[in-house]
Design an enzyme around this catalytic site. Structure first.
Site, mmCIF file in Angstrom:
data_model
loop_
_atom_site.group_PDB
_atom_site.id
_atom_site.type_symbol
_atom_site.label_atom_id
_atom_site.label_comp_id
_atom_site.label_asym_id
_atom_site.label_seq_id
_atom_site.Cartn_x
_atom_site.Cartn_y
_atom_site.Cartn_z
ATOM 1 N N ASN A 103 0.792 -1.229 0.000
ATOM 2 C CA ASN A 103 0.000 0.000 0.000
ATOM 3 C C ASN A 103 0.823 1.279 0.000
ATOM 4 O O ASN A 103 0.423 2.276 -0.576
ATOM 5 C CB ASN A 103 -0.924 -0.005 1.228
ATOM 6 N N GLN A 169 4.527 7.698 5.481
ATOM 7 C CA GLN A 169 4.242 6.499 4.669
ATOM 8 C C GLN A 169 3.282 6.829 3.525
ATOM 9 O O GLN A 169 2.097 6.467 3.568
ATOM 10 C CB GLN A 169 3.615 5.409 5.545
ATOM 11 N N ARG A 199 2.667 -12.238 3.951
ATOM 12 C CA ARG A 199 1.594 -11.655 4.739
ATOM 13 C C ARG A 199 1.433 -10.271 4.114
ATOM 14 O O ARG A 199 2.313 -9.408 4.228
ATOM 15 C CB ARG A 199 2.010 -11.583 6.207
ATOM 16 N N ASP A 201 0.321 -6.751 3.736
ATOM 17 C CA ASP A 201 -0.041 -5.710 4.702
ATOM 18 C C ASP A 201 -1.110 -4.773 4.126
ATOM 19 O O ASP A 201 -1.057 -4.392 2.960
ATOM 20 C CB ASP A 201 1.241 -4.914 5.000
ATOM 21 N N TYR A 205 -6.665 -0.945 1.348
ATOM 22 C CA TYR A 205 -6.536 0.477 1.029
ATOM 23 C C TYR A 205 -5.817 0.785 -0.287
ATOM 24 O O TYR A 205 -5.448 1.938 -0.539
ATOM 25 C CB TYR A 205 -5.778 1.187 2.175
ATOM 26 N N LEU A 206 -5.616 -0.219 -1.139
ATOM 27 C CA LEU A 206 -4.775 0.006 -2.321
ATOM 28 C C LEU A 206 -5.337 1.079 -3.242
ATOM 29 O O LEU A 206 -4.601 1.880 -3.808
ATOM 30 C CB LEU A 206 -4.593 -1.298 -3.112
ATOM 31 N N GLU A 208 -8.242 4.224 -4.184
ATOM 32 C CA GLU A 208 -9.131 5.252 -3.633
ATOM 33 C C GLU A 208 -10.180 5.603 -4.675
ATOM 34 O O GLU A 208 -9.874 5.677 -5.873
ATOM 35 C CB GLU A 208 -8.355 6.544 -3.308
ATOM 36 N N GLU A 243 -4.022 -9.301 5.264
ATOM 37 C CA GLU A 243 -4.259 -8.473 6.446
ATOM 38 C C GLU A 243 -5.341 -7.459 6.116
ATOM 39 O O GLU A 243 -5.074 -6.398 5.553
ATOM 40 C CB GLU A 243 -2.997 -7.739 6.904
HETATM 41 C C1 NOJ Z 1 -0.370 -3.105 9.597
HETATM 42 C C2 NOJ Z 1 0.834 -3.510 10.399
HETATM 43 O O1 NOJ Z 1 0.507 -4.641 11.162
HETATM 44 C C3 NOJ Z 1 1.205 -2.339 11.259
HETATM 45 O O2 NOJ Z 1 2.229 -2.686 12.157
HETATM 46 C C4 NOJ Z 1 1.610 -1.186 10.375
HETATM 47 O O3 NOJ Z 1 1.842 -0.047 11.185
HETATM 48 C C5 NOJ Z 1 0.524 -0.852 9.353
HETATM 49 N N1 NOJ Z 1 -0.025 -2.017 8.720
HETATM 50 C C6 NOJ Z 1 1.074 0.049 8.265
HETATM 51 O O4 NOJ Z 1 1.940 -0.688 7.451
#
Ligand code: NOJ
Length: 531
Positions: A103, A169, A199, A201, A205-206, A208, A243
Site C-alpha cells: 500500500n 508512509q 503476509r 499488509d 486500502y490500495l 481510492e 491483512e
Molecule cells: C499493519 C501492520 O501490522 C502495522 O504494524 C503497520 O503499522 C501498518 N499495517 C502500516 O503498514
C-alpha cells in the site's frame, strides 16, 4: 514439502526479527539469530514462521515504512543470510512467509523522493497527489492518535499527498499500471529467493475512489487477483495471507473463488475471546462465528490472540470498545489508537488458567493459529516504551544478562522488573508442567487430529452460557471441545448423543460422559469422539 494445501492445518509463529535473537552481539536481532532458534521452533511444533519487515527502512513504523524493496536491512543481515535461513528452516520442516507492504512506502524511498522533487517527475504518478485535501473525505483515519488527516501538504511542489498511515508512509498509486507491475516484480524477487509466501499488509486500502470509504474496492480485488494468478503460475505452493482488519463478510471477498488470498486473518474473533473470558459467557464468540461466511475449500482463516500491533478494537461496537478499555486497559497509556498496547499474559493477569483457556480456544477454532513470539512462555510487556514498542521487547531466552537475547545492550529495554529472570524459555522448555509445555501439547494434539483443520464448527447447547462447547469434525475425525470461561465451577447438560465414553486427549484416559458434567474454573477439555 509437496502438499500445496499445507497452510490449511499449519501452526504459524510471528517473529519480530529485531527482537528475537541477536547472533552477532550488535544488540539487534537478526536472521542468523532466527536460524539458531529453529530447533526451538520445531520443538514447539511450528510449521511456518512469519517474519516482520526486514527491508531497509528509516523505522518510523518499525519497518512497515520501506525505503528499498530489494534488500535486507544491514541490522538483520544479508540476502545470503535469508537464503540460508530459508534452507535451514525447510530442513526443519518449517516454512517462512514475510511481510509484503504494497500500500505504501517510506517517504525516504527513492520513488517518493523523485515523486516529490518535481510535478513532472516520471515518478510523480507513483503516489496519490491532489490540489485539495478535501478529496476522499469518507476514508477514516487509522492512526487516530497521531494523524489528523490522510493528506499531507508538500511545500515544494504545492500539492497534498495521500497516506492511510503515518505521514511518513505515502500511499502508492495503484491506479498506475507501472506501480502494479513494480510490485509484482518485488514479489517475484523474494519468491525467487525461496520465500514461501507473503503476509500482505494493509490490502483494503490500495485503491481510492470518491464517494467511497476507500476500502475493499473492486479495483483493489482486481489487482490482488493478478498478484495471486502470477504466484499460481510461477510459484505454486506459496501463499498469500491477507491483512484486512474487517468484519468477516468484508474479508470474504478477499478469498475470491479461491483465486485471491489463500488465507485471511480473522480479526473480529480475537477481541471476542477476551470479551468472553471477562464476561464468563461465550455469546459474543458464537455470534461472530455464526456471522462468518463459508470460504472456498482451498482457503483458510488465520486466528490469533495477539500480534505486534495494539490489540485492535476496530471490529467491535463503540460501547464494546469502551468496555474493553475499561476492563483491559484501565490506565490511559495502555490504550493506543483503537486498541490496547499490551501483551497476552499481562492482559490475562498472568493467570495460568486463563492463559491456557485462551489457547484452548485459539487452537480449537476453525482456522490456522498464529502465535506471537514470546506468548508461548507468557512473556510480559513494557508500557513505558512508546507506540507499539512495548509488545516488541527482546525475547526472553534465559536468565542470563539481557535475557540471553544478546551479548550486548539490546536495542530496546526489556520487560521491567527483570521479568526474564523468572519467565524465560530455558526455565520452561523441559518442564512438563510449564506454560510452554501446555501450549506445545495443544499443538501436538491439534496436529494429530484432522478435525481441527476442517471448517466445520457446531455449537452444542448445554444450557450454560459460561461454557463454550462445540464439535469440530473433518474427514471422519470428530472432537468435542468444552471451555469453561467462568471463574467458578460450572455444570453443563450433556446431550444424549455424547453420553458415552470418549478419549480425553490431554490425559490419554477414557472419560465417561453422563447427563451432567462439572468443569472447574477456566477448565477445558478436548475429547475425541470415537465412532
Ligand atoms: C499493519 C501492520 O501490522 C502495522 O504494524 C503497520 O503499522 C501498518 N499495517 C502500516 O503498514
Amino acid at each position: 514439502m509437496t502438499n500445496n494445501l499445507w497452510y490449511k492445518n499449519a501452526v504459524f509463529y510471528e517473529i519480530s526479527v529485531r527482537a528475537f535473537k541477536d547472533s552477532n552481539g550488535d544488540g539487534h536481532g537478526d536472521l542468523r539469530g532466527i536460524a539458531e532458534k529453529l530447533d526451538y521452533l520445531q520443538a514447539l511444533g511450528v510449521d511456518c514462521i512469519w517474519i516482520m519487515p526486514i527491508y531497509p527502512s528509516p523505522l518510523k513504523d518499525d519497518g512497515y515504512d520501506i525505503a528499498d524493496y530489494y534488500a535486507v536491512d544491514k541490522a538483520f543481515g544479508s540476502l545470503d543470510d535469508l537464503k540460508e535461513l530459508i534452507r535451514s528452516a525447510h530442513e526443519h520442516g518449517i516454512r517462512i512467509v514475510m511481510d509484503l507492504v504494497l500500500n505504501h512506502t517510506s517517504d525516504e524511498h527513492p520513488w517518493f523522493q523523485a515523486s516529490r522533487s518535481d510535478r513532472n517527475s516520471p515518478y510523480r504518478d507513483y503516489y496519490v497527489w491532489s490540489d485539495t485535501d478535501k478529496k476522499y473525505k469518507d476514508a477514516r483515519i487509522i492512526f487516530v492518535d497521531t494523524e489528523h488527516s490522510n493528506w499531507t501538504w508538500d511545500e515544494k511542489t504545492g500539492q497534498y499527498y495521500w497516506h492511510r498511515f503515518y505521514a511518513s508512509q505515502p500511499d502508492l498509486n495503484f491506479d498506475n499500471p507501472k506501480v502494479q507491475e513494480e510490485m509484482l516484480q518485488v514479489a517475484r524477487f523474494w519468491l525467487d529467493l525461496g520465500i514461501d509466501g507473503f503476509r500482505a499488509d494493509a490490502v483494503p486500502y490500495l485503491i481510492e475512489r470518491e464517494g467511497s470509504n476507500c476500502e475493499n474496492l473492486p479495483e483493489t480485488h482486481d489487482y490482488l487477483k493478478k498478484l495471486r494468478s502470477f504466484m499460481d503460475q510461477h510459484y505454486s505452493g506459496r501463499i498469500l495471507l491477507c491483512e484486512a482488519n474487517q468484519y468477516p463478510e468484508d474479508v470474504r471477498p478477499y478469498f475470491g473463488d479461491g483465486d485471491e488470498f489463500h488465507m485471511g486473518f480473522h480479526f473480529p474473533i480475537m477481541p471476542r475471546i477476551y470479551m468472553a473470558l471477562k464476561k464468563g459467557r461465550f455469546e459474543d464468540m458464537a455470534e461472530i462465528m455464526h456471522r462468518t461466511p463459508p470460504i472456498p475449500e482451498n482457503c483458510q482463516w488465520c486466528t490469533f490472540l495477539r500480534n505486534h500491533d495494539e490489540l485492535t478494537l476496530e471490529m467491535v461496537t463503540p460501547e464494546e470498545r469502551q468496555w474493553m478499555w475499561e476492563q483491559y486497559a484501565p490506565e490511559p497509556r495502555m490504550r493506543l489508537n483503537m486498541g490496547i498496547r499490551r501483551r497476552f499474559a499481562p492482559l490475562l493477569d498472568n493467570d495460568r488458567r486463563k492463559m491456557e483457556l485462551a489457547n484452548s480456544i485459539l487452537f480449537t477454532l476453525p482456522g490456522s493459529p498464529i502465535i506471537y513470539y514470546g506468548d508461548e512462555i507468557g512473556m510480559g510487556d513494557n508500557i513505558d516504551l512508546p507506540d507499539r514498542n512495548g509488545v516488541r521487547t527482546p525475547m526472553q531466552w534465559d536468565n542470563s544478562p539481557n535475557a540471553g537475547f544478546s551479548k550486548n545492550t539490546p536495542f530496546s529495554d526489556l520487560v521491567k522488573g527483570a521479568e526474564y529472570e523468572r519467565i524465560n524459555v530455558a526455565g520452561q522448555i523441559n518442564k512438563p508442567d510449564s506454560f510452554f509445555s501446555s501450549v506445545k501439547r495443544m499443538i501436538k494434539y491439534r496436529k494429530a487430529h484432522p478435525a481441527f483443520g476442517g471448517s466445520s464448527m457446531e455449537w452444542v447447547d448445554t444450557g450454560n452460557q459460561a461454557v463454550a462447547v462445540y464439535v469440530r469434525e473433518h474427514d471422519g475425525d470428530t472432537v468435542l471441545i468444552l471451555n469453561n470461561l467462568s471463574a467458578s465451577a460450572e455444570t453443563v447438560n450433556i446431550p444424549v448423543k455424547f453420553q458415552k465414553s470418549h478419549l480425553d486427549l490431554f490425559t490419554g484416559q477414557k472419560l465417561n460422559l453422563t447427563d451432567k458434567l462439572t468443569l472447574q474454573p477456566y477448565a477445558y477439555l478436548w475429547l475425541h469422539i470415537q465412532k
